[in-house]
Design a protein around this motif. Structure first.
Motif, PDB file in Angstrom:
ATOM      1  N   LEU A   1       0.852  -1.183   0.000  1.00 59.04           N
ATOM      2  CA  LEU A   1       0.000   0.000   0.000  1.00 59.04           C
ATOM      3  C   LEU A   1       0.892   1.239   0.000  1.00 59.04           C
ATOM      4  O   LEU A   1       1.682   1.444   0.924  1.00 59.04           O
ATOM      5  N   ASP A   2       0.787   2.035  -1.033  1.00 57.90           N
ATOM      6  CA  ASP A   2       1.537   3.287  -1.126  1.00 57.90           C
ATOM      7  C   ASP A   2       0.772   4.331  -0.309  1.00 57.90           C
ATOM      8  O   ASP A   2      -0.106   5.017  -0.821  1.00 57.90           O
ATOM      9  N   GLU A   3       1.113   4.412   0.986  1.00 55.55           N
ATOM     10  CA  GLU A   3       0.366   5.299   1.881  1.00 55.55           C
ATOM     11  C   GLU A   3       0.512   6.762   1.498  1.00 55.55           C
ATOM     12  O   GLU A   3      -0.451   7.521   1.608  1.00 55.55           O
ATOM     13  N   ALA A   4       1.674   7.175   1.044  1.00 57.81           N
ATOM     14  CA  ALA A   4       1.856   8.573   0.655  1.00 57.81           C
ATOM     15  C   ALA A   4       0.933   8.935  -0.506  1.00 57.81           C
ATOM     16  O   ALA A   4       0.293  10.000  -0.503  1.00 57.81           O
ATOM     17  N   LEU A   5       0.843   8.055  -1.497  1.00 51.47           N
ATOM     18  CA  LEU A   5      -0.047   8.296  -2.629  1.00 51.47           C
ATOM     19  C   LEU A   5      -1.502   8.267  -2.184  1.00 51.47           C
ATOM     20  O   LEU A   5      -2.304   9.120  -2.590  1.00 51.47           O
ATOM     21  N   MET A   6      -1.857   7.308  -1.319  1.00 45.69           N
ATOM     22  CA  MET A   6      -3.231   7.214  -0.838  1.00 45.69           C
ATOM     23  C   MET A   6      -3.613   8.468  -0.044  1.00 45.69           C
ATOM     24  O   MET A   6      -4.713   9.000  -0.216  1.00 45.69           O
ATOM     25  N   VAL A   7      -2.703   8.965   0.795  1.00 46.20           N
ATOM     26  CA  VAL A   7      -2.967  10.196   1.546  1.00 46.20           C
ATOM     27  C   VAL A   7      -3.188  11.360   0.579  1.00 46.20           C
ATOM     28  O   VAL A   7      -4.104  12.172   0.757  1.00 46.20           O
ATOM     29  N   ALA A   8      -2.362  11.452  -0.454  1.00 44.64           N
ATOM     30  CA  ALA A   8      -2.517  12.527  -1.439  1.00 44.64           C
ATOM     31  C   ALA A   8      -3.881  12.445  -2.118  1.00 44.64           C
ATOM     32  O   ALA A   8      -4.571  13.464  -2.281  1.00 44.64           O
ATOM     33  N   TRP A   9      -4.285  11.240  -2.510  1.00 48.30           N
ATOM     34  CA  TRP A   9      -5.602  11.072  -3.142  1.00 48.30           C
ATOM     35  C   TRP A   9      -6.727  11.429  -2.186  1.00 48.30           C
ATOM     36  O   TRP A   9      -7.678  12.106  -2.567  1.00 48.30           O
ATOM     37  N   VAL A  10      -6.641  10.951  -0.953  1.00 49.81           N
ATOM     38  CA  VAL A  10      -7.693  11.223   0.042  1.00 49.81           C
ATOM     39  C   VAL A  10      -7.793  12.727   0.290  1.00 49.81           C
ATOM     40  O   VAL A  10      -8.890  13.296   0.317  1.00 49.81           O
ATOM     41  N   ARG A  11      -6.665  13.383   0.479  1.00 48.26           N
ATOM     42  CA  ARG A  11      -6.654  14.836   0.725  1.00 48.26           C
ATOM     43  C   ARG A  11      -7.308  15.579  -0.450  1.00 48.26           C
ATOM     44  O   ARG A  11      -8.153  16.459  -0.254  1.00 48.26           O
ATOM     45  N   GLN A  12      -6.910  15.221  -1.669  1.00 45.42           N
ATOM     46  CA  GLN A  12      -7.485  15.874  -2.852  1.00 45.42           C
ATOM     47  C   GLN A  12      -8.978  15.584  -2.974  1.00 45.42           C
ATOM     48  O   GLN A  12      -9.782  16.485  -3.238  1.00 45.42           O
ATOM     49  N   ALA A  13      -9.356  14.316  -2.802  1.00 44.62           N
ATOM     50  CA  ALA A  13     -10.751  13.911  -2.956  1.00 44.62           C
ATOM     51  C   ALA A  13     -11.651  14.600  -1.947  1.00 44.62           C
ATOM     52  O   ALA A  13     -12.770  15.016  -2.278  1.00 44.62           O
ATOM     53  N   ALA A  14     -11.179  14.747  -0.702  1.00 45.86           N
ATOM     54  CA  ALA A  14     -11.983  15.385   0.350  1.00 45.86           C
ATOM     55  C   ALA A  14     -12.206  16.867   0.072  1.00 45.86           C
ATOM     56  O   ALA A  14     -13.181  17.456   0.555  1.00 45.86           O
ATOM     57  N   ALA A  15     -11.331  17.487  -0.707  1.00 43.76           N
ATOM     58  CA  ALA A  15     -11.446  18.913  -1.002  1.00 43.76           C
ATOM     59  C   ALA A  15     -12.395  19.188  -2.176  1.00 43.76           C
ATOM     60  O   ALA A  15     -12.757  20.336  -2.427  1.00 43.76           O
ATOM     61  N   LEU A  16     -12.824  18.153  -2.878  1.00 42.13           N
ATOM     62  CA  LEU A  16     -13.689  18.294  -4.036  1.00 42.13           C
ATOM     63  C   LEU A  16     -15.148  18.126  -3.632  1.00 42.13           C
ATOM     64  O   LEU A  16     -15.451  17.474  -2.626  1.00 42.13           O
ATOM     65  N   PRO A  17     -16.083  18.655  -4.421  1.00 47.56           N
ATOM     66  CA  PRO A  17     -17.488  18.323  -4.181  1.00 47.56           C
ATOM     67  C   PRO A  17     -17.659  16.816  -4.312  1.00 47.56           C
ATOM     68  O   PRO A  17     -17.109  16.207  -5.233  1.00 47.56           O
ATOM     69  N   GLY A  18     -18.355  16.208  -3.388  1.00 49.74           N
ATOM     70  CA  GLY A  18     -18.501  14.762  -3.378  1.00 49.74           C
ATOM     71  C   GLY A  18     -19.719  14.287  -4.151  1.00 49.74           C
ATOM     72  O   GLY A  18     -20.501  15.062  -4.697  1.00 49.74           O
ATOM     73  N   TRP A  19     -19.866  12.965  -4.149  1.00 46.18           N
ATOM     74  CA  TRP A  19     -21.002  12.319  -4.799  1.00 46.18           C
ATOM     75  C   TRP A  19     -22.178  12.298  -3.838  1.00 46.18           C
ATOM     76  O   TRP A  19     -22.027  11.966  -2.671  1.00 46.18           O
ATOM     77  N   THR A  20     -23.329  12.676  -4.314  1.00 44.98           N
ATOM     78  CA  THR A  20     -24.545  12.605  -3.522  1.00 44.98           C
ATOM     79  C   THR A  20     -25.559  11.754  -4.277  1.00 44.98           C
ATOM     80  O   THR A  20     -25.909  12.077  -5.413  1.00 44.98           O
ATOM     81  N   PRO A  21     -25.965  10.663  -3.665  1.00 46.86           N
ATOM     82  CA  PRO A  21     -26.924   9.767  -4.349  1.00 46.86           C
ATOM     83  C   PRO A  21     -28.304  10.385  -4.502  1.00 46.86           C
ATOM     84  O   PRO A  21     -28.668  11.290  -3.854  1.00 46.86           O
TER      85      PRO A  21
END
Length: 141
Positions: free
Chosen positions: A121-141
């Motif tokens: 598990l590339d934790e540094a890459l996963m942290v970068a993705w999570v940080r970026q994803a959390a800053a974006l408008p999310g999916w709402t069903p």
């Protein structure tokens, strides 16, 4: 939680735990605890990584999968157990740098990474993705 004849949670096709819909940390913890074999440790690592990266994260279980989001912004990440891997899905994955590798012409903005038992598990890459994803408008069903 639905129980199997042996008293444990019911595992659906591919080994995904059947956990009732619910909001908060408790249903997500129940899901992770029910993940079979090596996937349970991975689930704990992913959950911890998301919580460390996004301290105000909102958690829930929907469609027998844990979801992570920001209140008022929607969901940014989910994961799901399959027979040989855990799929980590980013709902606005096409906006992430670098873009997660999983995706098809039909998957729209969604991108994912499949993590197998022997994958590092590339934790540094996963942290970068999570940080970026959390800053974006999310999916709402």
């Amino acid at each position: 939680m639905t129980a199997a004849p042996n008293g444990g949670p019911v595992l659906l096709s591919g080994g995904n735990p059947q956990i009732p819909k619910g909001d908060g940390d408790a249903p997500v913890r129940a899901y992770i605890a029910a993940m079979p074999g090596w996937t349970c440790d991975l689930g704990r690592r992913l959950d911890d990584l998301v919580v460390r990266t996004v301290p105000d994260v909102r958690k829930a279980v929907r469609w027998n999968s844990p979801f992570y989001g920001i209140e008022g912004q929607g969901w940014f990440l989910s994961f799901h157990v399959f027979t040989r891997y855990v799929k980590v899905t980013f709902f606005r994955g096409t906006a992430l740098e670098p873009m997660p590798p999983g995706g098809t012409a039909r998957s729209g903005d969604v991108r994912w990474i499949d993590i197998h038992q022997d994958d590092a598990l590339d934790e540094a890459l996963m942290v970068a993705w999570v940080r970026q994803a959390a800053a974006l408008p999310g999916w709402t069903p």
